[in-house]
Design an enzyme around this catalytic site. Structure first.
Site, PDB file in Angstrom:
ATOM      1  CB  CYS A  80     -23.175 -66.116  46.995  1.00 59.79           C
ATOM      2  SG  CYS A  80     -24.622 -66.400  48.023  1.00 59.79           S
ATOM      3  CG  HIS A 174     -25.675 -65.232  43.078  1.00 59.75           C
ATOM      4  ND1 HIS A 174     -25.049 -66.440  42.887  1.00 59.75           N
ATOM      5  CD2 HIS A 174     -26.254 -65.297  44.302  1.00 59.75           C
ATOM      6  CE1 HIS A 174     -25.242 -67.212  43.936  1.00 59.75           C
ATOM      7  NE2 HIS A 174     -25.973 -66.533  44.809  1.00 59.75           N
ATOM      8  CD  GLU A 176     -23.092 -65.763  39.824  1.00 62.18           C
ATOM      9  OE1 GLU A 176     -22.595 -64.688  40.219  1.00 62.18           O
ATOM     10  OE2 GLU A 176     -23.604 -66.594  40.588  1.00 62.18           O
TER      11      GLU A 176
HETATM   12  N1  GLN Z   1     -26.204 -70.252  51.611  1.00 60.21           N
HETATM   13  C1  GLN Z   1     -25.127 -70.709  50.781  1.00 60.21           C
HETATM   14  C2  GLN Z   1     -23.940 -71.153  51.613  1.00 60.21           C
HETATM   15  O1  GLN Z   1     -23.936 -71.039  52.791  1.00 60.21           O
HETATM   16  C3  GLN Z   1     -24.687 -69.632  49.854  1.00 60.21           C
HETATM   17  C4  GLN Z   1     -25.793 -69.322  48.887  1.00 60.21           C
HETATM   18  C5  GLN Z   1     -25.350 -68.995  47.518  1.00 60.21           C
HETATM   19  O2  GLN Z   1     -24.176 -69.110  47.137  1.00 60.21           O
HETATM   20  N2  GLN Z   1     -26.313 -68.606  46.732  1.00 60.21           N
HETATM   21  O3  GLN Z   1     -23.016 -71.650  51.070  1.00 60.21           O
END
Ligand code: GLN
Length: 191
Positions: A80, A174, A176
């Site tokens: 992410c 994610h 995790e």
């Molecule tokens: N929207 C977040 C970002 O731009 C990422 C979201 C996340 O890691 N759950 O960093």
């Protein structure tokens, strides 16, 4: 799988990654300062807020040492926000947002979030045995362009969400939080 795996511990889902790695029998350590990095063989960059993590990378003096290790071929898994930090190009980021450019692809921040903030999807992941993988997406980025040497391992609605290039693996979701260790395991096979 004997190496020490660092988890970048500046902000985000650090504990959950450490726990998943430990459950796989890996030696996981938190990386907060440059000295912590010297002890690790691979690095996980967790989900969180990529703009915040990027700033903290600068404040902690970790940006340059991490960049050097990535250049030298250290395996890394970015999930992410971590995917955004490893990408060569970031769209809808802050103008001053830095990334490591460790994998040749373009990500768009919060790309799914325009329609919906978070969702789960059963992913078919190339090379992963045991059926669908329960992926959790939270204000997730997706990949708009991949470089020639980037393998796309999974997609959602035609958008790559899991990619690999050499020792670098990135996921929009994610792992995790999935309660399923197969993605960490796939990464650890390359460590
Ligand atoms: N929207 C977040 C970002 O731009 C990422 C979201 C996340 O890691 N759950 O960093």
């Amino acid at each position: 799988m004997g190496g020490k795996v660092g988890v970048l511990a500046l902000q985000g889902d650090v504990r959950e990654h450490v726990q998943a790695l430990a459950e796989l029998g890996a030696h996981a350590v938190e990386v907060r300062v440059p000295e912590d990095l010297t002890a690790v063989d691979a690095l996980v960059l967790p989900g969180g807020e990529s703009t915040t993590i990027a700033k903290l990378l600068d404040f902690s003096g970790l940006f340059e040492p991490v960049a050097e290790r990535l250049d030298a071929g250290m395996p890394a898994l970015g999930t992410c926000a971590g995917m955004i930090l490893l990408a060569s190009e970031v769209l809808d980021g802050r103008p001053d947002q830095r990334s490591f450019r460790a994998i040749e692809l373009t990500v768009r921040r919060n790309a799914f979030g325009r329609q919906v903030d978070s969702f789960e999807a059963d992913l078919r992941i190339a090379g992963m045995a045991g059926g669908a993988y329960p992926a959790v997406f939270i204000r997730a980025p997706y990949v708009e362009r991949v470089g020639d040497d980037v393998e796309v391992l999974a997609e959602v609605d035609g958008h790559p969400v899991l990619c690999r290039s050499g020792p670098i693996m990135v996921a929009s979701f994610h792992p995790e939080l999935a309660g399923d260790l197969r993605l960490h395991q796939l990464f650890m096979e390359g460590v």
